[in-house]
Design a protein around this motif. Structure first.
Motif, PDB file in Angstrom:
ATOM      1  N   LEU A 151     -26.308   1.770  24.137  1.00 25.66           N
ATOM      2  CA  LEU A 151     -25.592   2.576  25.129  1.00 25.66           C
ATOM      3  C   LEU A 151     -26.382   2.663  26.427  1.00 25.66           C
ATOM      4  N   ALA A 152     -27.706   2.778  26.312  1.00 25.19           N
ATOM      5  CA  ALA A 152     -28.541   2.795  27.513  1.00 25.19           C
ATOM      6  C   ALA A 152     -28.431   1.468  28.265  1.00 25.19           C
ATOM      7  N   GLU A 153     -28.430   0.367  27.524  1.00 27.83           N
ATOM      8  CA  GLU A 153     -28.282  -0.944  28.151  1.00 27.83           C
ATOM      9  C   GLU A 153     -26.914  -1.089  28.810  1.00 27.83           C
ATOM     10  N   LEU A 154     -25.892  -0.532  28.167  1.00 29.78           N
ATOM     11  CA  LEU A 154     -24.556  -0.551  28.747  1.00 29.78           C
ATOM     12  C   LEU A 154     -24.531   0.217  30.066  1.00 29.78           C
ATOM     13  N   GLY A 155     -25.178   1.375  30.088  1.00 33.16           N
ATOM     14  CA  GLY A 155     -25.223   2.162  31.311  1.00 33.16           C
ATOM     15  C   GLY A 155     -25.943   1.440  32.432  1.00 33.16           C
ATOM     16  N   VAL A 156     -27.078   0.806  32.108  1.00 32.38           N
ATOM     17  CA  VAL A 156     -27.841   0.087  33.127  1.00 32.38           C
ATOM     18  C   VAL A 156     -27.058  -1.110  33.649  1.00 32.38           C
ATOM     19  N   SER A 157     -26.447  -1.880  32.758  1.00 35.57           N
ATOM     20  CA  SER A 157     -25.691  -3.066  33.185  1.00 35.57           C
ATOM     21  C   SER A 157     -24.484  -2.668  34.031  1.00 35.57           C
ATOM     22  N   SER A 158     -23.844  -1.547  33.699  1.00 37.53           N
ATOM     23  CA  SER A 158     -22.705  -1.076  34.488  1.00 37.53           C
ATOM     24  C   SER A 158     -23.159  -0.629  35.873  1.00 37.53           C
ATOM     25  N   LEU A 159     -24.297   0.061  35.926  1.00 33.29           N
ATOM     26  CA  LEU A 159     -24.845   0.492  37.217  1.00 33.29           C
ATOM     27  C   LEU A 159     -25.210  -0.713  38.080  1.00 33.29           C
ATOM     28  N   LEU A 160     -25.827  -1.730  37.455  1.00 39.33           N
ATOM     29  CA  LEU A 160     -26.183  -2.936  38.213  1.00 39.33           C
ATOM     30  C   LEU A 160     -24.935  -3.640  38.743  1.00 39.33           C
ATOM     31  N   LEU A 161     -23.881  -3.660  37.936  1.00 37.37           N
ATOM     32  CA  LEU A 161     -22.632  -4.271  38.392  1.00 37.37           C
ATOM     33  C   LEU A 161     -22.100  -3.555  39.636  1.00 37.37           C
ATOM     34  N   LEU A 162     -22.148  -2.239  39.629  1.00 38.08           N
ATOM     35  CA  LEU A 162     -21.671  -1.469  40.781  1.00 38.08           C
ATOM     36  C   LEU A 162     -22.555  -1.706  42.005  1.00 38.08           C
ATOM     37  N   ILE A 163     -23.866  -1.786  41.782  1.00 36.82           N
ATOM     38  CA  ILE A 163     -24.783  -2.039  42.909  1.00 36.82           C
ATOM     39  C   ILE A 163     -24.549  -3.423  43.497  1.00 36.82           C
ATOM     40  N   TRP A 164     -24.363  -4.423  42.621  1.00 36.69           N
ATOM     41  CA  TRP A 164     -24.125  -5.779  43.108  1.00 36.69           C
ATOM     42  C   TRP A 164     -22.808  -5.877  43.890  1.00 36.69           C
ATOM     43  N   THR A 165     -21.780  -5.168  43.432  1.00 31.54           N
ATOM     44  CA  THR A 165     -20.450  -5.320  44.023  1.00 31.54           C
ATOM     45  C   THR A 165     -20.183  -4.248  45.071  1.00 31.54           C
ATOM     46  N   LEU A 166     -19.825  -3.048  44.648  1.00 34.85           N
ATOM     47  CA  LEU A 166     -19.476  -1.983  45.585  1.00 34.85           C
ATOM     48  C   LEU A 166     -20.675  -1.524  46.423  1.00 34.85           C
ATOM     49  N   GLY A 167     -21.866  -1.655  45.870  1.00 38.17           N
ATOM     50  CA  GLY A 167     -23.061  -1.248  46.609  1.00 38.17           C
ATOM     51  C   GLY A 167     -23.523  -2.241  47.654  1.00 38.17           C
ATOM     52  N   GLY A 168     -22.896  -3.412  47.701  1.00 38.64           N
ATOM     53  CA  GLY A 168     -23.235  -4.389  48.723  1.00 38.64           C
ATOM     54  C   GLY A 168     -24.412  -5.287  48.411  1.00 38.64           C
ATOM     55  N   GLY A 169     -24.870  -5.276  47.158  1.00 36.46           N
ATOM     56  CA  GLY A 169     -26.021  -6.106  46.797  1.00 36.46           C
ATOM     57  C   GLY A 169     -25.770  -7.589  46.975  1.00 36.46           C
ATOM     58  N   LEU A 170     -24.580  -8.048  46.587  1.00 40.48           N
ATOM     59  CA  LEU A 170     -24.256  -9.468  46.731  1.00 40.48           C
ATOM     60  C   LEU A 170     -24.183  -9.869  48.203  1.00 40.48           C
ATOM     61  N   ASP A 171     -23.578  -9.019  49.023  1.00 44.21           N
ATOM     62  CA  ASP A 171     -23.491  -9.309  50.460  1.00 44.21           C
ATOM     63  C   ASP A 171     -24.876  -9.361  51.094  1.00 44.21           C
ATOM     64  N   LEU A 172     -25.744  -8.428  50.696  1.00 41.87           N
ATOM     65  CA  LEU A 172     -27.097  -8.395  51.258  1.00 41.87           C
ATOM     66  C   LEU A 172     -27.870  -9.648  50.888  1.00 41.87           C
ATOM     67  N   LEU A 173     -27.781 -10.045  49.618  1.00 39.61           N
ATOM     68  CA  LEU A 173     -28.487 -11.248  49.173  1.00 39.61           C
ATOM     69  C   LEU A 173     -27.930 -12.483  49.864  1.00 39.61           C
ATOM     70  N   ASP A 174     -26.609 -12.569  50.010  1.00 40.88           N
ATOM     71  CA  ASP A 174     -25.984 -13.705  50.688  1.00 40.88           C
ATOM     72  C   ASP A 174     -26.439 -13.793  52.143  1.00 40.88           C
ATOM     73  N   SER A 175     -26.483 -12.658  52.825  1.00 42.93           N
ATOM     74  CA  SER A 175     -26.921 -12.646  54.232  1.00 42.93           C
ATOM     75  C   SER A 175     -28.374 -13.083  54.361  1.00 42.93           C
ATOM     76  N   LEU A 176     -29.197 -12.647  53.406  1.00 43.14           N
ATOM     77  CA  LEU A 176     -30.606 -13.025  53.442  1.00 43.14           C
ATOM     78  C   LEU A 176     -30.774 -14.527  53.251  1.00 43.14           C
ATOM     79  N   LEU A 177     -30.056 -15.101  52.291  1.00 41.03           N
ATOM     80  CA  LEU A 177     -30.206 -16.526  52.012  1.00 41.03           C
ATOM     81  C   LEU A 177     -29.674 -17.384  53.163  1.00 41.03           C
ATOM     82  N   ARG A 178     -28.664 -16.914  53.845  1.00 44.19           N
ATOM     83  CA  ARG A 178     -28.090 -17.692  54.951  1.00 44.19           C
ATOM     84  C   ARG A 178     -29.038 -17.792  56.138  1.00 44.19           C
ATOM     85  N   THR A 179     -30.029 -16.922  56.226  1.00 46.97           N
ATOM     86  CA  THR A 179     -31.004 -17.009  57.321  1.00 46.97           C
ATOM     87  C   THR A 179     -31.893 -18.244  57.190  1.00 46.97           C
TER      88      THR A 179
END
Length: 271
Positions: free
Chosen positions: A65-93
């Motif tokens: 259950l703890a792993e489920l909570g962490v993986s769900s939080l990471l999913l939200l950070i990557w998507t709604l939190g803008g993590g994917l956009d931030l990483l994409d912008s960094l790599l494009r530099t």
């Protein structure tokens, strides 16, 4: 937020809620029956072993259950939190070609996610498994396995990602068919290659040298019309005291594998 975003949030919350509810019911049932061995096994399983199994299952479920909570939080950070956009912008530099930008992006997401989830893996191995006497893994072996997995992931995933992204860019409307065929072929190759080339990087395998047990297993295979390229014993005791067995492979690489702890702890009939 658009409709797709709301759908993602609702699906995530619903999935987490259901898993928490089911896991909670599972734990309550186990705790309610912890102090009584089921009647059919009362003459075979001592109460202390039954209680240990119950406590381990509850602890492992809570860790899940703890792993489920962490993986769900990471999913939200990557998507709604803008993590994917931030990483994409960094790599494009770095002005890499588009194909390589996409490849590095996917590999980076996997690598960062693995690093963020590493504390959970450490807890599961060196706290949970250790507490119940199952862990045989040393820190050195843990790090070695970690590095081997990372190098294998890079060696295997990189060309696969490059090929998939190339199809998406160049194969037109039928790109999905070529990607599916690639994925199908990749899985078949991995099923064939795993027992012969990948598994030996992590464990040692030896043919089952107990002639009486090997004969009984061979007779069972014959009765069921099943063929195998060998019966092997794996040194799983270097990492855990859990006993298990599995069948793997394809074509000439098919094999049956017993973990050595299972061979040592069970009778012939149980095996």
């Amino acid at each position: 937020m658009n409709g797709l975003t709301y759908a993602l949030i609702i699906a995530l919350i619903t999935g987490v809620f259901l898993q928490w509810r089911l896991s909670g019911r599972h734990i309550r049932h186990i705790r309610a029956n912890r102090d009584t061995v089921p009647e059919n096994f009362a003459d075979k399983i001592p109460l202390d072993a039954h209680q240990k199994a119950a406590d381990y299952t509850c602890a492992k479920t809570r860790a899940g259950l703890a792993e489920l909570g962490v993986s769900s939080l990471l999913l939200l950070i990557w998507t709604l939190g803008g993590g994917l956009d931030l990483l994409d912008s960094l790599l494009r530099t770095y002005n890499l070609p588009g194909l390589w930008t996409g490849t590095v992006f996917i590999l980076a997401v996997v690598l960062i996610s693995s690093l963020l989830e590493l504390p959970l893996s450490l807890y599961r191995t060196f706290s949970l498994e250790q507490r119940f006497g199952f862990n045989k893994m040393t820190p050195r072996l843990f790090i070695t396995d970690l590095l081997k997995n990372a190098l294998l992931m890079l060696a295997i995933a990189t060309p696969l990602i490059v090929l998939v992204l190339w199809f998406m860019d160049n194969a037109g409307a039928w790109w999905w068919l070529y990607v599916w065929l690639t994925w199908l072929g990749f899985n078949l190759v991995m099923v064939w290659a795993y027992p012969a080339f990948i598994a030996p990087l992590f464990n040692k395998f030896r043919p089952l040298d107990n002639t009486e047990l090997a004969a009984r297993i061979a007779a069972l295979l014959d009765r069921n019309g099943f063929t195998s390229n060998g019966i092997f014993v794996m040194d799983g005791s270097t990492r855990s005291t859990h006993g298990n067995a599995y069948f793997t492979g394809l074509g000439a690489n098919k094999r049956i594998v017993f973990i050595d702890t299972l061979i040592d702890e069970l009778s012939y009939d149980e095996i």
